[in-house]
Design a protein around this motif. Structure first.
Motif, PDB file in Angstrom:
ATOM      1  N   SER A 178     -47.889  13.846  32.915  1.00 45.38           N
ATOM      2  CA  SER A 178     -48.405  12.477  32.987  1.00 45.38           C
ATOM      3  C   SER A 178     -47.409  11.587  33.712  1.00 45.38           C
ATOM      4  O   SER A 178     -46.200  11.854  33.727  1.00 45.38           O
ATOM      5  N   TRP A 179     -47.932  10.528  34.302  1.00 50.91           N
ATOM      6  CA  TRP A 179     -47.060   9.605  35.032  1.00 50.91           C
ATOM      7  C   TRP A 179     -46.059   8.934  34.102  1.00 50.91           C
ATOM      8  O   TRP A 179     -44.898   8.742  34.467  1.00 50.91           O
ATOM      9  N   SER A 180     -46.483   8.590  32.896  1.00 47.52           N
ATOM     10  CA  SER A 180     -45.574   7.927  31.959  1.00 47.52           C
ATOM     11  C   SER A 180     -44.423   8.841  31.567  1.00 47.52           C
ATOM     12  O   SER A 180     -43.263   8.412  31.498  1.00 47.52           O
ATOM     13  N   LEU A 181     -44.714  10.125  31.336  1.00 46.28           N
ATOM     14  CA  LEU A 181     -43.657  11.071  30.975  1.00 46.28           C
ATOM     15  C   LEU A 181     -42.697  11.261  32.151  1.00 46.28           C
ATOM     16  O   LEU A 181     -41.473  11.255  31.962  1.00 46.28           O
ATOM     17  N   TYR A 182     -43.245  11.447  33.322  1.00 47.79           N
ATOM     18  CA  TYR A 182     -42.402  11.622  34.512  1.00 47.79           C
ATOM     19  C   TYR A 182     -41.542  10.386  34.747  1.00 47.79           C
ATOM     20  O   TYR A 182     -40.335  10.490  35.003  1.00 47.79           O
ATOM     21  N   PHE A 183     -42.148   9.219  34.648  1.00 48.99           N
ATOM     22  CA  PHE A 183     -41.427   7.976  34.885  1.00 48.99           C
ATOM     23  C   PHE A 183     -40.329   7.766  33.845  1.00 48.99           C
ATOM     24  O   PHE A 183     -39.213   7.340  34.171  1.00 48.99           O
ATOM     25  N   ASN A 184     -40.612   8.069  32.585  1.00 48.01           N
ATOM     26  CA  ASN A 184     -39.604   7.912  31.532  1.00 48.01           C
ATOM     27  C   ASN A 184     -38.430   8.862  31.736  1.00 48.01           C
ATOM     28  O   ASN A 184     -37.267   8.499  31.496  1.00 48.01           O
ATOM     29  N   LYS A 185     -38.710  10.097  32.166  1.00 44.90           N
ATOM     30  CA  LYS A 185     -37.627  11.038  32.446  1.00 44.90           C
ATOM     31  C   LYS A 185     -36.768  10.556  33.610  1.00 44.90           C
ATOM     32  O   LYS A 185     -35.543  10.715  33.604  1.00 44.90           O
ATOM     33  N   CYS A 186     -37.413   9.983  34.608  1.00 45.87           N
ATOM     34  CA  CYS A 186     -36.653   9.467  35.751  1.00 45.87           C
ATOM     35  C   CYS A 186     -35.753   8.308  35.337  1.00 45.87           C
ATOM     36  O   CYS A 186     -34.579   8.249  35.716  1.00 45.87           O
TER      37      CYS A 186
END
Length: 257
Positions: free
Chosen positions: A177-185
């Motif tokens: 998901s975009w939210s998971l990817y964004f949070n990891k970044c």
């Protein structure tokens, strides 16, 4: 042989002296009265807005390629969850600033060198000087300040687009998901990553503008010198970008890590 080496050193010293004089002339005119705001805004548009498409496409491709090339190795070591971390740190710290600056060296520095070189050949710069205008302030100061301002902004935009390209590449094999990817970044980068990367893009922008203006403003008479000024601006600006990047990395290692 000795005379040839002496001639080479003499030419290098003269070139260095001319660049120092051009550098001091730039700073004198920055703080002089009558700043050309309209020309500065026009150059920001020409340098920034008209380069967004090229920077965006290149950054997007770099994000996709970096993700696709890195994923097999991380999967082999069972660290595929670290892929957003690796992509984000690589783009923000190094790939984004350097690639954007190199693109701008090829597009902007060569354009400035060719433009000012043609004005020099057709004696437009001499005409401005004779008429009482200040060609250094109107032509040089506005362009150097515009590149110094716009290249860091282009780099930030390129970083975001590159991360989006990495997100799409991640989802070619896995569903994230975009939210998971964004949070990891976001969790992977710190102030120590962002500040040095942003500051060095300011120096990259100054180098791109300064080299382009210097090569064009000091081109010799003749139409051939226009092409030489553009080509020399690209080569010199690229070398300065790599040199400044090495210095920035060493300073960052001393003060931030």
């Amino acid at each position: 042989m000795a005379e040839h080496e002496l001639s080479g050193w003499k030419k290098w010293v003269e070139e260095t002296g001319n660049q120092v004089n051009f550098f001091t002339g730039f700073f004198r005119n920055v703080f002089a009265g009558g700043f050309e705001w309209s020309e500065f805004v026009r150059q920001c548009y020409e340098i920034g807005y008209k380069s967004i498409t090229l920077v965006g496409i290149t950054s997007f491709i770099m994000g996709v390629v970096l993700t696709l090339q890195s994923r097999p190795t991380l999967v082999k070591f069972g660290a595929s969850s670290m892929l957003p971390f690796m992509v984000c740190v690589s783009i923000v710290r190094e790939i984004g600033p350097v690639i954007t600056a190199i693109i701008c060296a090829g597009k902007i520095s060569s354009g400035i060198g060719a433009e000012l070189g043609s004005m020099k050949v057709t004696e437009q710069i001499d005409a401005m000087d004779v008429s009482g205008a200040n060609p250094m302030q109107y032509l040089v100061v506005t362009r150097i300040l515009a590149t110094t301002l716009m290249i860091p902004i282009l780099t930030l935009m390129g970083d975001v687009i590159g991360l989006f390209g990495g997100y799409l590449a991640v989802n070619l094999a896995d569903h994230t998901s975009w939210s998971l990817y964004f949070n990891k970044c976001l969790s992977s980068i710190t102030f120590a990553d962002l500040l040095p990367a942003f500051v060095k893009t300011i120096f990259f922008g100054f180098a791109v503008g300064f080299i382009g203006c210097y090569k064009g403003y000091n081109s010799n008479n003749g139409t051939e010198s226009v092409g030489l000024a553009a080509n020399s601006a690209v080569v010199s600006a690229s070398l300065w970008i790599f040199f400044l990047d090495v210095v920035a990395v060493q300073i960052t290692q001393i003060f931030f890590y």
